[in-house]
Design a protein around this motif. Sequence first.
Motif, mmCIF file in Angstrom:
data_model
loop_
_atom_site.group_PDB
_atom_site.id
_atom_site.type_symbol
_atom_site.label_atom_id
_atom_site.label_comp_id
_atom_site.label_asym_id
_atom_site.label_seq_id
_atom_site.Cartn_x
_atom_site.Cartn_y
_atom_site.Cartn_z
ATOM 1 N N ASN A 217 14.873 37.812 18.203
ATOM 2 C CA ASN A 217 16.303 37.301 17.880
ATOM 3 C C ASN A 217 16.731 36.302 18.807
ATOM 4 O O ASN A 217 16.828 36.515 20.216
ATOM 5 C CB ASN A 217 17.259 38.517 17.841
ATOM 6 C CG ASN A 217 18.413 38.114 17.333
ATOM 7 O OD1 ASN A 217 18.527 37.355 16.455
ATOM 8 N ND2 ASN A 217 19.563 38.879 17.502
ATOM 9 N N MET A 219 19.776 34.484 17.364
ATOM 10 C CA MET A 219 20.946 34.136 16.801
ATOM 11 C C MET A 219 21.589 35.141 16.036
ATOM 12 O O MET A 219 20.780 36.223 15.607
ATOM 13 C CB MET A 219 20.850 32.981 16.004
ATOM 14 C CG MET A 219 19.936 33.069 14.655
ATOM 15 S SD MET A 219 19.863 31.714 13.509
ATOM 16 C CE MET A 219 21.481 31.412 12.990
ATOM 17 N N PRO A 220 22.860 35.337 15.842
ATOM 18 C CA PRO A 220 23.135 36.408 14.648
ATOM 19 C C PRO A 220 22.906 35.979 13.241
ATOM 20 O O PRO A 220 22.835 34.837 12.838
ATOM 21 C CB PRO A 220 24.753 36.330 15.123
ATOM 22 C CG PRO A 220 25.159 34.872 15.812
ATOM 23 C CD PRO A 220 23.877 34.489 16.375
ATOM 24 N N ASP A 228 24.695 38.472 18.989
ATOM 25 C CA ASP A 228 24.174 37.037 19.496
ATOM 26 C C ASP A 228 23.651 37.522 20.680
ATOM 27 O O ASP A 228 23.766 38.487 21.490
ATOM 28 C CB ASP A 228 25.096 36.035 19.570
ATOM 29 C CG ASP A 228 24.507 34.507 19.723
ATOM 30 O OD1 ASP A 228 23.192 34.580 19.535
ATOM 31 O OD2 ASP A 228 25.237 33.518 19.889
ATOM 32 N N ARG A 264 27.768 32.009 11.327
ATOM 33 C CA ARG A 264 28.120 32.027 12.571
ATOM 34 C C ARG A 264 27.220 30.706 13.442
ATOM 35 O O ARG A 264 27.770 30.439 14.354
ATOM 36 C CB ARG A 264 27.953 33.380 13.380
ATOM 37 C CG ARG A 264 29.146 34.321 13.105
ATOM 38 C CD ARG A 264 28.898 35.679 13.601
ATOM 39 N NE ARG A 264 28.745 35.499 15.082
ATOM 40 C CZ ARG A 264 28.666 36.499 15.928
ATOM 41 N NH1 ARG A 264 28.434 37.756 15.463
ATOM 42 N NH2 ARG A 264 28.622 36.374 17.184
ATOM 43 N N GLN A 266 24.595 29.289 15.671
ATOM 44 C CA GLN A 266 24.109 29.643 17.003
ATOM 45 C C GLN A 266 22.661 29.832 17.109
ATOM 46 O O GLN A 266 22.110 30.313 17.897
ATOM 47 C CB GLN A 266 24.657 30.920 17.623
ATOM 48 C CG GLN A 266 26.242 31.181 17.549
ATOM 49 C CD GLN A 266 26.879 29.809 18.406
ATOM 50 O OE1 GLN A 266 26.605 29.606 19.404
ATOM 51 N NE2 GLN A 266 27.903 29.518 17.681
ATOM 52 N N LYS A 287 22.044 26.371 22.971
ATOM 53 C CA LYS A 287 20.618 27.342 23.425
ATOM 54 C C LYS A 287 19.691 26.168 23.560
ATOM 55 O O LYS A 287 18.399 26.852 24.157
ATOM 56 C CB LYS A 287 20.415 28.164 22.201
ATOM 57 C CG LYS A 287 21.341 29.534 22.416
ATOM 58 C CD LYS A 287 20.928 30.407 21.409
ATOM 59 C CE LYS A 287 21.914 31.518 21.195
ATOM 60 N NZ LYS A 287 22.146 32.120 19.896
#
Length: 417
Positions: A217, A219-220, A228, A264, A266, A287
């Motif tokens: 994972n 990112m959300p 996150d 969201r 990210q 990121k």
Amino acid sequence: MRVWAYFVTVWPIFLVAAENDPRRNPWKQDRFAISFWVDPMVPPERFDAEYQRVAEANFTVLLGGFGAKDPSTVTSQIAAATKNGLKAIPNICNGKCANISGAWGFQISDEPNVSQFNSVAKLVADAKAVGQMAFVNLLPNYATPKQLGADTYEDYLLAYMKTVKPNMLSVDHYPAFDDPTRQPSNRTKKGYILNLLALREVSLSVKPNIPFWNFFNAMPFNQVSQYDVSEAELRWQAYTSLAIGSKGVMYFCYWTPPGAGFLRGQAIMTPTPGNPPNIADQSPGHKYPIVQRINSKLRVFGDWLLDTVSSSVVQTSGIATTPLIQLPWTSINGSSAGPYSEFMLGCYDNNRTILLVNQDSNHPALATVGMAPRNEEMMEVDPSSGKLVPPKDDSPFLPGFQIALLPGDGRLFTWTS
């Protein structure tokens, strides 16, 4: 204090070594794979510029499926990836792209269940026949029996190996870390470890061994994971995978995809703002430099371990000294502040090489190790150069040898004459 040690066991059904004869399975992994889900969704004329940015983030493999979906664009994708030093695993286009040259392999299926294995097997066989890797990403161990098409996760993996006869394995598992609502399922750090151990067992149970990779994972997304992840949690996922024996890690996601499940954002790349935001025009998000740092070290450690075989995985926790059996270190304990320390030791080459990983994804740790008398000298793999260097005691005032680790981080040691 508790200690878990995981050693190789053979599942009876894997009497399939003859079917994995090297003459019928010529593809061999020649680099540690660092890749992602969702390649840049841009027109072919932008492939070169985007893939250069991918390479600058220290990725080694371009996994396709989104930016190229037909023979013409796949051909362009392979050429642009190769130009930028990336191995390409494009979409197989339901078989239409299988004969295009230059690909490292082809992406065939994502999360198939048992009922789909026969159709997947045909495309896998086609890829293997021309010396290419057949990329199929499997369901995780938190999938339900209905999703798997099998009573247990073990049954699912056994059916896959028996029917498909792959030349590599891949799975996606997205731990929710400290989210208490995920505890009843395997979407936990422990579940992540168990999922990778299951693939490790499968990969080592066939001759010749086949590599396994995994998504984690970054990112959300959806209602499944609104959680996150921090830089330390990204490190934890990557180095835990490497310690268990993974030969490739993949971020979910690189390019922010469209859809209600990704509002969201990210991801590693961020869409240009607008109404609506421009999915085809994305720039590095916060990121990107984080991933660039992590991948730089992963490339060094991953390539160092690429041709080695995982011999054992040992996990320790507690404040007491943990005895280690048949390892160059006789004991390990945590000298860090806090209620306990937890470490994973990924051991390779008959336990002569150890990747030490801090299993605390929130706090740094100071490991104290006891040394066994040996004729060989302990050396550390420098994460920048890949050269062997004498290790330094990180806290010489304390008894024993101290190894400092950032949250979720790993350090690689080997014993050499």
